[in-house]
Design a protein around this motif. Structure first.
Motif, short mmCIF file in Angstrom:
data_model
loop_
_atom_site.label_atom_id
_atom_site.label_comp_id
_atom_site.label_asym_id
_atom_site.label_seq_id
_atom_site.Cartn_x
_atom_site.Cartn_y
_atom_site.Cartn_z
N CYS A 78 10.03 32.35 5.60
CA CYS A 78 8.71 31.84 5.23
C CYS A 78 8.57 32.09 3.73
O CYS A 78 8.81 33.20 3.27
CB CYS A 78 7.64 32.59 6.02
N PRO A 79 8.20 31.07 2.96
CA PRO A 79 8.11 31.25 1.51
C PRO A 79 7.14 32.37 1.10
O PRO A 79 7.23 32.89 0.01
CB PRO A 79 7.61 29.91 1.00
N LYS A 80 6.22 32.71 2.01
CA LYS A 80 5.31 33.82 1.69
C LYS A 80 5.78 35.12 2.37
O LYS A 80 5.05 36.11 2.38
CB LYS A 80 3.89 33.48 2.14
N LEU A 82 5.68 36.09 5.29
CA LEU A 82 4.68 36.65 6.20
C LEU A 82 5.39 37.22 7.44
O LEU A 82 6.34 36.62 7.93
CB LEU A 82 3.68 35.58 6.63
N PRO A 86 1.53 32.69 11.11
CA PRO A 86 1.44 31.63 10.10
C PRO A 86 0.25 31.78 9.18
O PRO A 86 -0.78 32.34 9.55
CB PRO A 86 1.27 30.38 10.95
N CYS A 87 0.38 31.26 7.97
CA CYS A 87 -0.75 31.22 7.05
C CYS A 87 -1.67 30.08 7.48
O CYS A 87 -1.42 29.39 8.46
CB CYS A 87 -0.27 31.04 5.62
N VAL A 90 -0.51 25.60 7.14
CA VAL A 90 0.43 24.80 7.92
C VAL A 90 -0.06 23.34 7.98
O VAL A 90 -1.24 23.08 8.22
CB VAL A 90 0.56 25.33 9.36
N HIS A 95 4.64 21.23 9.45
CA HIS A 95 5.54 21.59 8.35
C HIS A 95 4.88 22.60 7.42
O HIS A 95 3.69 22.87 7.49
CB HIS A 95 5.97 20.33 7.59
N CYS A 96 5.72 23.17 6.56
CA CYS A 96 5.28 24.28 5.70
C CYS A 96 4.44 23.79 4.53
O CYS A 96 4.72 22.74 3.94
CB CYS A 96 6.52 25.01 5.18
N GLU A 97 3.43 24.59 4.19
CA GLU A 97 2.57 24.28 3.05
C GLU A 97 3.38 24.27 1.75
O GLU A 97 3.22 23.38 0.91
CB GLU A 97 1.47 25.35 2.96
N VAL A 98 4.25 25.26 1.59
CA VAL A 98 4.96 25.44 0.33
C VAL A 98 6.17 24.50 0.23
O VAL A 98 6.42 23.92 -0.82
CB VAL A 98 5.41 26.90 0.17
N MET A 102 10.35 21.47 5.20
CA MET A 102 10.78 22.46 6.20
C MET A 102 9.70 22.62 7.28
O MET A 102 8.52 22.59 6.98
CB MET A 102 11.00 23.78 5.47
N CYS A 104 7.36 24.79 9.52
CA CYS A 104 6.83 26.14 9.31
C CYS A 104 7.61 27.11 10.19
O CYS A 104 7.76 26.89 11.40
CB CYS A 104 5.34 26.21 9.67
N VAL A 105 8.09 28.17 9.56
CA VAL A 105 8.88 29.18 10.26
C VAL A 105 8.11 29.73 11.47
O VAL A 105 8.69 30.04 12.51
CB VAL A 105 9.16 30.32 9.25
N TRP A 106 6.80 29.80 11.33
CA TRP A 106 5.99 30.42 12.37
C TRP A 106 5.62 29.44 13.49
O TRP A 106 5.31 29.86 14.60
CB TRP A 106 4.74 31.07 11.76
S1 SF4 Z 1 3.36 27.15 6.34
FE1 SF4 Z 1 4.50 28.59 7.64
S2 SF4 Z 1 6.46 28.89 6.59
FE2 SF4 Z 1 5.10 27.90 5.14
S3 SF4 Z 1 4.19 29.59 3.97
FE3 SF4 Z 1 2.77 29.18 5.65
S4 SF4 Z 1 3.43 30.54 7.30
FE4 SF4 Z 1 5.10 30.49 5.81
#
Ligand code: SF4
Lengths: 160, 347
Positions: A78-80, A82, A86-87, A90, A95-98, A102, A104-106
């Motif tokens: 996760c780019p953060k 965490l 999840p942040c 999402v 998909h991932c915010e950053v 990709m 989202c890992v979570w």
């Molecule tokens: S969207 Fe998912 S993978 Fe991307 S920064 Fe937020 S928690 Fe991490």
């Protein structure tokens, strides 16, 4: 690799089973590790761990593995970084915010955990990362911990 | 609502039995009143008068003011700086700390410093990624995440310990909050994730912008079923709302602001209106009216970025304060400070 790690998460249950077999073996070998000396085995074990977990999970070697509580999706991707879910960023498609390319890992972690026997471990509050352990072997750490707790309380059941 | 020990600006109120903080926000929530919070967009300036001017816009309409911490990963005056200025004249503030910019040493120091300045509400946030803001070249820190930060803050207050275990002489008396976004995936996890935040110490929740009342209703039902709204460790939930300026800006927000879910129907409603800005306000009022009817909701957090003046209008039109006039400098003594005057700062 992204594709491999997503495949692994989709088969989280299988990997949970493998882990559940593998961990007691490592712990049983505790006397061997002790005889060889933990410092001496650290480097080779770390290399094996990094190669295996790197290939399967894109493991970042945080040294305090919690894959069993994250649906086999490594939270350090996760780019953060965490460790507790999840942040709020999402995307609607999961998909991932950053990194929009990709998943989202979570989101993956949640799906993986729903397949696992002990998937509800995902609800446990995870403590902050100890950055001194970055790059060290998580396997040996588990061995040392279990070894220490079983020798300090020989008549207490120690397996989790 | 009036408290008979209503404050001397800059001084903390006594802590009531069963409360953790000396703040008015906790008092209003625990008294069962519908609480209103709003937020200040901190200035790109070192001018204290600018902060007081922005706060005065909400006078008489809000129970506490959030001072955002580099929101959207853009650089502005710090949340702690804004809170310190505001508590000096008696405002109730919510200090925001995002995990993006600081490690645990800095964050714990900030919690102590903030509490010492009278900022007795803390909102623990993960923070938007640096890619979203004006400094995409910055190093993202994320030493803790919002949940481990909550836990660290709670231990500072309840166990009087730093994360290292070292003892704190006088603990920060803070009411702990967190954000939640019930509107983005994984939707079925969100209520359970809220439970995790509560387990880590969250006592109030401000949500991301709500434009989808059905999702909020669903979320609140599950939160209620989980038993999170009962007992001494209950959590108070304040859904976030705000007026949209136009259909175009709604589309822009949906594309560019992380985590804001705006259904097509909302955009269509704005598009169909003659005066889109007015319609945006009306939509916000409608949402507020619907939100207050949802069982378990304790208040609302109004985010009116660049439309701060509309907060008063929205509250008046919906009557959610039910005649309450939240404290502001000069409420009880009109001769008292004019927060725009320089004397306000010389306390
Ligand atoms: S969207 Fe998912 S993978 Fe991307 S920064 Fe937020 S928690 Fe991490």
């Amino acid at each position: 690799m992204y594709r491999v790690r997503r495949w692994v998460v989709r088969h989280a249950r299988v990997f949970e089973m493998i882990y559940r077999r593998f961990e007691p073996v490592l712990v049983k070998l505790a006397p061997v590790w002790r005889r060889l000396g933990h410092e001496r085995v650290e480097a080779p074990v770390r290399r094996v761990e990094k190669a295996a977990k790197g290939a399967l999970f894109d493991c970042q070697m945080c040294g305090q593995c919690i894959l069993s509580a994250t649906g086999m999706s490594c939270p350090m991707n996760c780019p953060k970084t965490l460790r507790n879910g999840p942040c709020g960023g999402v995307r609607a498609d999961g998909h991932c915010e950053v990194k929009p390319e990709m998943m989202c890992v979570w989101v993956d972690a949640w799906e993986g955990s729903r397949q696992m026997k002990q998937g509800d471990l995902i609800h446990a509050v995870q403590l902050p990362v100890d950055h001194r352990l970055t790059g060290s072997s998580s396997w040996l750490r588990v061995v040392r911990q279990q070894d220490a707790s079983s020798s300090s309380a020989a008549n207490r059941e120690t397996t989790r | 609502m009036k408290f008979d020990d209503e404050p001397v600006p800059g001084y903390s109120l006594p802590i009531l039995p069963g409360h953790v903080s000396p703040g008015r926000l906790e008092r209003v929530l625990r008294a069962g009143k519908f609480a209103i919070t709003s937020e200040i967009d901190p200035p790109d300036s070192a001018d204290p008068a600018e902060v007081l001017k922005r706060a005065a816009i909400f006078d008489g309409y809000v129970d506490a003011i959030n001072a955002t911490d580099g929101s959207g990963a853009n650089c502005h005056m710090s949340s702690a700086g804004v809170c310190s200025l505001l508590t000096r004249v008696g405002y109730a503030t919510i200090l925001q700390i995002s995990c993006r910019d600081r490690n645990r040493i800095a964050m714990q120091g900030e919690i102590l410093g903030g509490a010492a300045m009278g900022a007795c509400n803390l909102l623990c946030l993960t923070g938007d990624g640096v890619q979203a803001g004006d400094h995409p070249q910055a190093k993202p820190v994320f030493d803790l995440d919002s949940i481990s930060l909550l836990q660290v803050a709670r231990n500072m207050r309840d166990e009087q310990r730093f994360e290292s275990g070292r003892r704190i002489e006088t603990p920060p008396r803070i009411f702990l909050g967190a954000a939640e976004n019930p509107f983005v995936p994984p939707l079925d996890w969100r209520p359970l994730r809220l439970a995790k935040k509560v387990a880590a110490g969250a006592q109030f929740i401000q949500t991301q912008y709500c434009f989808d009342i059905e999702r909020l209703r669903d979320f609140m039902l599950k939160v209620n079923d989980l038993g999170l709204l009962e007992g001494p460790d209950r959590v108070f939930i304040l859904p976030g709302i705000g007026p949209l300026a136009s259909a175009r800006s709604a589309r822009w927000i949906r594309e560019n602001v992380p985590g804001v879910h705006i259904p097509d129907a909302v955009i269509a409603r704005l598009e169909g209106a003659k005066n889109q800005k007015e319609e945006g306000k009306r939509l916000c009022m409608d949402l507020l009216n619907e939100i207050r009817e949802i069982p378990g909701v304790s208040g609302a957090h109004i985010m009116a970025y660049r439309q701060e003046h509309s907060v008063a209008e929205i509250i008046e039109a919906t009557g959610v304060l039910e005649g309450r006039v939240p404290w502001y400098p000069g409420r009880d003594d009109p001769k008292a400070l004019n927060p725009e005057s320089p004397e306000a700062l010389s306390l």
